[in-house]
Write an enzyme that holds these catalytic residues in place. Structure first.
Site, mmCIF file in Angstrom:
data_model
loop_
_atom_site.group_PDB
_atom_site.id
_atom_site.type_symbol
_atom_site.label_atom_id
_atom_site.label_comp_id
_atom_site.label_asym_id
_atom_site.label_seq_id
_atom_site.Cartn_x
_atom_site.Cartn_y
_atom_site.Cartn_z
ATOM 1 C CE1 TYR A 235 12.253 3.004 -3.795
ATOM 2 C CE2 TYR A 235 14.349 4.183 -3.815
ATOM 3 C CZ TYR A 235 13.628 3.012 -3.983
ATOM 4 O OH TYR A 235 14.273 1.850 -4.324
ATOM 5 C CE LYS A 239 13.228 0.384 -1.114
ATOM 6 N NZ LYS A 239 13.025 -1.057 -1.034
HETATM 7 P P1 NAE Z 1 9.835 -3.760 -9.774
HETATM 8 O O1 NAE Z 1 8.815 -2.707 -9.917
HETATM 9 O O2 NAE Z 1 10.160 -4.583 -10.949
HETATM 10 O O3 NAE Z 1 9.476 -4.731 -8.567
HETATM 11 C C1 NAE Z 1 8.763 -4.292 -7.453
HETATM 12 C C2 NAE Z 1 8.240 -5.520 -6.756
HETATM 13 O O4 NAE Z 1 7.540 -5.100 -5.579
HETATM 14 C C3 NAE Z 1 7.244 -6.306 -7.620
HETATM 15 O O5 NAE Z 1 7.411 -7.682 -7.390
HETATM 16 C C4 NAE Z 1 5.922 -5.817 -7.076
HETATM 17 O O6 NAE Z 1 4.837 -6.695 -7.307
HETATM 18 C C5 NAE Z 1 6.255 -5.725 -5.614
HETATM 19 N N1 NAE Z 1 5.278 -4.924 -4.895
HETATM 20 C C6 NAE Z 1 4.964 -3.620 -5.057
HETATM 21 N N2 NAE Z 1 3.947 -3.278 -4.277
HETATM 22 C C7 NAE Z 1 3.618 -4.395 -3.572
HETATM 23 C C8 NAE Z 1 2.634 -4.689 -2.599
HETATM 24 N N3 NAE Z 1 1.760 -3.758 -2.159
HETATM 25 N N4 NAE Z 1 2.583 -5.945 -2.095
HETATM 26 C C9 NAE Z 1 3.433 -6.900 -2.528
HETATM 27 N N5 NAE Z 1 4.370 -6.689 -3.448
HETATM 28 C C10 NAE Z 1 4.454 -5.440 -3.972
HETATM 29 O O7 NAE Z 1 11.126 -2.992 -9.246
HETATM 30 P P2 NAE Z 1 12.528 -3.600 -8.737
HETATM 31 O O8 NAE Z 1 13.531 -2.615 -9.160
HETATM 32 O O9 NAE Z 1 12.680 -5.003 -9.101
HETATM 33 O O10 NAE Z 1 12.338 -3.446 -7.165
HETATM 34 C C11 NAE Z 1 12.446 -4.531 -6.269
HETATM 35 C C12 NAE Z 1 12.974 -3.989 -4.947
HETATM 36 O O11 NAE Z 1 14.323 -3.533 -5.150
HETATM 37 C C13 NAE Z 1 12.182 -2.773 -4.441
HETATM 38 O O12 NAE Z 1 12.074 -2.860 -3.032
HETATM 39 C C14 NAE Z 1 13.090 -1.607 -4.804
HETATM 40 O O13 NAE Z 1 12.906 -0.498 -3.957
HETATM 41 C C15 NAE Z 1 14.454 -2.250 -4.601
HETATM 42 N N6 NAE Z 1 15.531 -1.504 -5.254
HETATM 43 C C16 NAE Z 1 15.520 -1.266 -6.606
HETATM 44 C C17 NAE Z 1 16.499 -0.465 -7.163
HETATM 45 C C18 NAE Z 1 16.516 -0.253 -8.649
HETATM 46 O O14 NAE Z 1 17.307 0.542 -9.175
HETATM 47 N N7 NAE Z 1 15.675 -0.978 -9.429
HETATM 48 C C19 NAE Z 1 17.453 0.141 -6.300
HETATM 49 C C20 NAE Z 1 17.484 -0.225 -4.946
HETATM 50 C C21 NAE Z 1 16.523 -1.030 -4.427
HETATM 51 C C22 NAE Z 1 18.176 1.377 -6.630
HETATM 52 C C23 NAE Z 1 17.256 2.508 -6.250
HETATM 53 O O15 NAE Z 1 16.778 2.610 -5.120
HETATM 54 C C24 NAE Z 1 16.892 3.475 -7.293
#
Ligand code: NAE
Length: 334
Positions: A235, A239
């Site tokens: 992961y 990123k």
């Molecule tokens: P979430 O699971 O709620 O949202 C994930 C989103 O990606 C959903 O809208 C899902 O439908 C979409 N998605 C997944 N597979 C897909 C596909 N094949 N085609 C189209 N869409 C797809 O999780 P979230 O936390 O809201 O994540 C959103 C973004 O933020 C992601 O890229 C995630 O890596 C990034 N992010 C989240 C966090 C966190 O803590 N929640 C952090 C950084 C970045 C901190 C960390 O990395 C732990």
């Protein structure tokens, strides 16, 4: 090969990103040839470092061609177009706009009055679309079913349809992501290749070299791009790859007219990490560990996100942590 001699060491500490290198000052010579203005790139420039990893001759050829084709006039046009707000009155595509971070960010975006908000997601949540539409009836909210792992040709077809209907798109947000280190290929396909393909597809419509108007890309990366959690190395590496890609996009802005910046959340309370597996099961209790770590709500993250969008700064590295937005300073090679 200069690139092979590069030894890049990245540390994210106290909001400062440092690189160390054994290379000479190659970055400066490339930057001079690119004629990147201080307005186009934040100082100190991450671009210098990444330049060392580029094939200098090839890049120079693009730059020369771009200059011959009148990049300067494009840049002027873009400058006059980009004056004012980055959200109000704009056409915005949000890939993964219906996830935890996505939906709250969409709520904030809609309140700022874009002309059209187009949500691309593999999730189909009509209630969410209705809710967003009600938040601001002046903004048109539309949903497009989109899985970022489709072949590039399919992404291009969808964008063709969108550009035929809306004519211009001002901002593309790439946010699709999964965290499950048992699914190595899927993680790379969704988190990295998906972002690269969607970006590649929109270039047909934006690139100055196709007489496009340019555009803006906000890529959701992660603080784990710089500060990996070794229990989910796949992961984190995916990123880091998106982050690197974003820096290159920013570097190429004088050629393509497409600016880019990265959005790097720290732990944000969503379902992303709810059921994930660690690589080789090196950390079976990650979900519990994550819940003990300081975090932010999606509502807090969303407010920071729209501030970063409004700042509209090519090459910016935004850190969104515990309700605060910070532009990470790049100190260059030591
Ligand atoms: P979430 O699971 O709620 O949202 C994930 C989103 O990606 C959903 O809208 C899902 O439908 C979409 N998605 C997944 N597979 C897909 C596909 N094949 N085609 C189209 N869409 C797809 O999780 P979230 O936390 O809201 O994540 C959103 C973004 O933020 C992601 O890229 C995630 O890596 C990034 N992010 C989240 C966090 C966190 O803590 N929640 C952090 C950084 C970045 C901190 C960390 O990395 C732990």
């Amino acid at each position: 090969m200069n690139a092979l001699r590069v030894f890049a060491h990245i540390v994210l500490q106290h909001g400062v990103l440092r690189y160390s290198s054994t290379t000479s000052n190659l970055g400066n010579s490339v930057r001079n040839k690119l004629k990147v203005s201080s307005k186009q790139l934040a100082k100190p420039q991450p671009i210098d470092i990444l330049n060392n990893l580029c094939h200098e001759e090839r890049l120079n050829r693009h730059v020369l061609t771009a200059h011959h084709e009148g990049v300067a006039s494009h840049a002027k046009r873009r400058k006059s177009k980009s004056c004012g707000a980055a959200i109000a009155g704009k056409n915005i595509i949000f890939v993964a706009g219906l996830g935890g971070i996505g939906m709250d960010t969409c709520r904030q975006i809609v309140k700022r009055g874009p002309k059209n908000l187009l949500i691309f997601d593999r999730l189909d949540k009509p209630d969410y679309i209705t809710e967003l539409q009600k938040l601001n009836p002046k903004t048109k909210v539309a949903f497009y079913s989109y899985d970022v792992t489709v072949p590039l040709s399919k992404s291009k077809e969808l964008l063709q349809e969108v550009f035929e209907k809306y004519e211009t798109i001002d901002l593309l947000i790439n946010g699709a992501g999964i965290m499950d280190d048992h699914q190595i290929e899927k993680t790379i396909a969704v988190n990295f290749t998906g972002t690269v393909n969607t970006t590649t597809a929109i270039m047909d419509f934006w690139d100055y070299r196709n007489d496009g108007p340019g555009g803006v890309i906000a890529n959701i990366c992660s603080v784990t791009a710089f500060y990996p959690n070794c229990q989910v190395p796949v992961y984190c590496a995916s990123k880091a790859a998106v982050f690197s890609f974003t820096v290159s996009l920013a570097l190429l802005a004088p050629v393509t007219g497409v600016t880019a910046y990265s959005i790097n959340h720290s732990i944000t309370r969503t379902t992303l990490g709810q059921n994930f597996n660690s690589w080789l099961d090196v950390g079976p209790c990650i979900t519990e560990k994550l819940s003990d770590t300081p975090s932010q709500s999606t509502a807090q993250a969303a407010k920071s996100f729209v501030k970063a969008i409004e700042a509209n700064k090519n090459g910016a590295i935004w850190k969104l942590e515990q309700g605060k937005l910070e532009e990470v300073k790049w100190t260059g090679f030591n």
